[in-house]
Motif scaffolding. Structure first.
Motif, PDB file in Angstrom:
ATOM      1  N   ASP A  20     -23.396  17.836  16.928  1.00 52.54           N
ATOM      2  CA  ASP A  20     -22.532  16.680  17.198  1.00 52.54           C
ATOM      3  C   ASP A  20     -23.364  15.426  17.458  1.00 52.54           C
ATOM      4  OD1 ASP A  20     -20.349  18.321  16.886  1.00 52.54           O
ATOM      5  OD2 ASP A  20     -19.815  18.373  19.026  1.00 52.54           O
ATOM      6  N   GLU A  72     -16.518  10.136  18.042  1.00 54.95           N
ATOM      7  CA  GLU A  72     -16.083  11.258  18.873  1.00 54.95           C
ATOM      8  C   GLU A  72     -14.725  11.789  18.398  1.00 54.95           C
ATOM      9  OE1 GLU A  72     -15.316  11.396  23.468  1.00 54.95           O
ATOM     10  OE2 GLU A  72     -17.328  10.598  23.066  1.00 54.95           O
ATOM     11  N   LYS A  73     -13.824  10.891  18.050  1.00 52.78           N
ATOM     12  CA  LYS A  73     -12.488  11.306  17.567  1.00 52.78           C
ATOM     13  C   LYS A  73     -12.612  12.042  16.243  1.00 52.78           C
ATOM     14  CE  LYS A  73      -9.826   7.878  20.045  1.00 52.78           C
ATOM     15  NZ  LYS A  73      -8.855   6.791  19.997  1.00 52.78           N
ATOM     16  N   VAL A  74     -13.511  11.593  15.365  1.00 56.11           N
ATOM     17  CA  VAL A  74     -13.716  12.265  14.086  1.00 56.11           C
ATOM     18  C   VAL A  74     -14.286  13.662  14.317  1.00 56.11           C
ATOM     19  CG1 VAL A  74     -15.060  12.247  11.948  1.00 56.11           C
ATOM     20  CG2 VAL A  74     -13.959  10.147  12.745  1.00 56.11           C
ATOM     21  N   GLU A  76     -13.957  15.527  17.004  1.00 59.89           N
ATOM     22  CA  GLU A  76     -12.889  16.346  17.594  1.00 59.89           C
ATOM     23  C   GLU A  76     -11.889  16.785  16.534  1.00 59.89           C
ATOM     24  OE1 GLU A  76     -11.048  14.248  20.847  1.00 59.89           O
ATOM     25  OE2 GLU A  76     -12.883  14.225  22.015  1.00 59.89           O
ATOM     26  N   SER A  77     -11.532  15.858  15.650  1.00 57.32           N
ATOM     27  CA  SER A  77     -10.581  16.161  14.600  1.00 57.32           C
ATOM     28  C   SER A  77     -11.135  17.214  13.645  1.00 57.32           C
ATOM     29  CB  SER A  77     -10.230  14.886  13.826  1.00 57.32           C
ATOM     30  OG  SER A  77      -9.382  15.172  12.754  1.00 57.32           O
ATOM     31  N   ALA A  78     -12.394  17.079  13.263  1.00 59.25           N
ATOM     32  CA  ALA A  78     -13.019  18.047  12.365  1.00 59.25           C
ATOM     33  C   ALA A  78     -13.154  19.420  13.027  1.00 59.25           C
ATOM     34  CB  ALA A  78     -14.386  17.542  11.918  1.00 59.25           C
ATOM     35  N   SER A  79     -13.385  19.426  14.324  1.00 58.83           N
ATOM     36  CA  SER A  79     -13.548  20.694  15.060  1.00 58.83           C
ATOM     37  C   SER A  79     -12.229  21.442  15.186  1.00 58.83           C
ATOM     38  CB  SER A  79     -14.116  20.432  16.449  1.00 58.83           C
ATOM     39  OG  SER A  79     -15.399  19.895  16.359  1.00 58.83           O
ATOM     40  N   SER A  80     -11.123  20.721  15.214  1.00 58.29           N
ATOM     41  CA  SER A  80      -9.825  21.373  15.425  1.00 58.29           C
ATOM     42  C   SER A  80      -9.216  21.883  14.130  1.00 58.29           C
ATOM     43  CB  SER A  80      -8.852  20.395  16.103  1.00 58.29           C
ATOM     44  OG  SER A  80      -8.551  19.313  15.240  1.00 58.29           O
ATOM     45  N   GLU A  81      -9.841  21.570  12.999  1.00 57.76           N
ATOM     46  CA  GLU A  81      -9.294  22.052  11.714  1.00 57.76           C
ATOM     47  C   GLU A  81      -9.742  23.447  11.406  1.00 57.76           C
ATOM     48  OE1 GLU A  81     -10.185  19.181   8.699  1.00 57.76           O
ATOM     49  OE2 GLU A  81      -8.906  17.691   9.639  1.00 57.76           O
TER      50      GLU A  81
END
Length: 81
Positions: A20, A72-74, A76-81
């Motif tokens: 990260d 950070e939002k990107v 987090e978004s990639a991690s939740s997929e």
């Protein structure tokens, strides 16, 4: 009064892991070249800011923090997929 003012600061950002931190560093480095020096140590990035004007310093720090929030939002978004 403030003609010879010099502002030096280090902003440190810690991430959950080295991957990260790499993503963040690569994303932020594009806008930061020539303005902010950065150094990564595993999952921590140190951003070094040096300015002669408080207004410029605050603007640069604000841009860095705002851009990091987007990264950070990107992440987090990639991690939740």
């Amino acid at each position: 009064m403030f003609d010879n003012m010099k502002i030096d600061a280090v902003i440190t950002m810690e991430y959950e892991n080295s991957k990260d931190a790499d993503i963040s560093l690569k994303s932020l480095d594009i806008d930061n070249k020539g303005y902010i020096e950065s150094k990564k140590e595993y999952n921590i990035i140190h951003f070094s800011l040096k300015e002669n004007s408080l207004r410029t310093f605050l603007s640069t720090a604000d841009d860095l923090i705002f851009s990091e929030i987007l990264v950070e939002k990107v992440i987090e978004s990639a991690s939740s997929e």
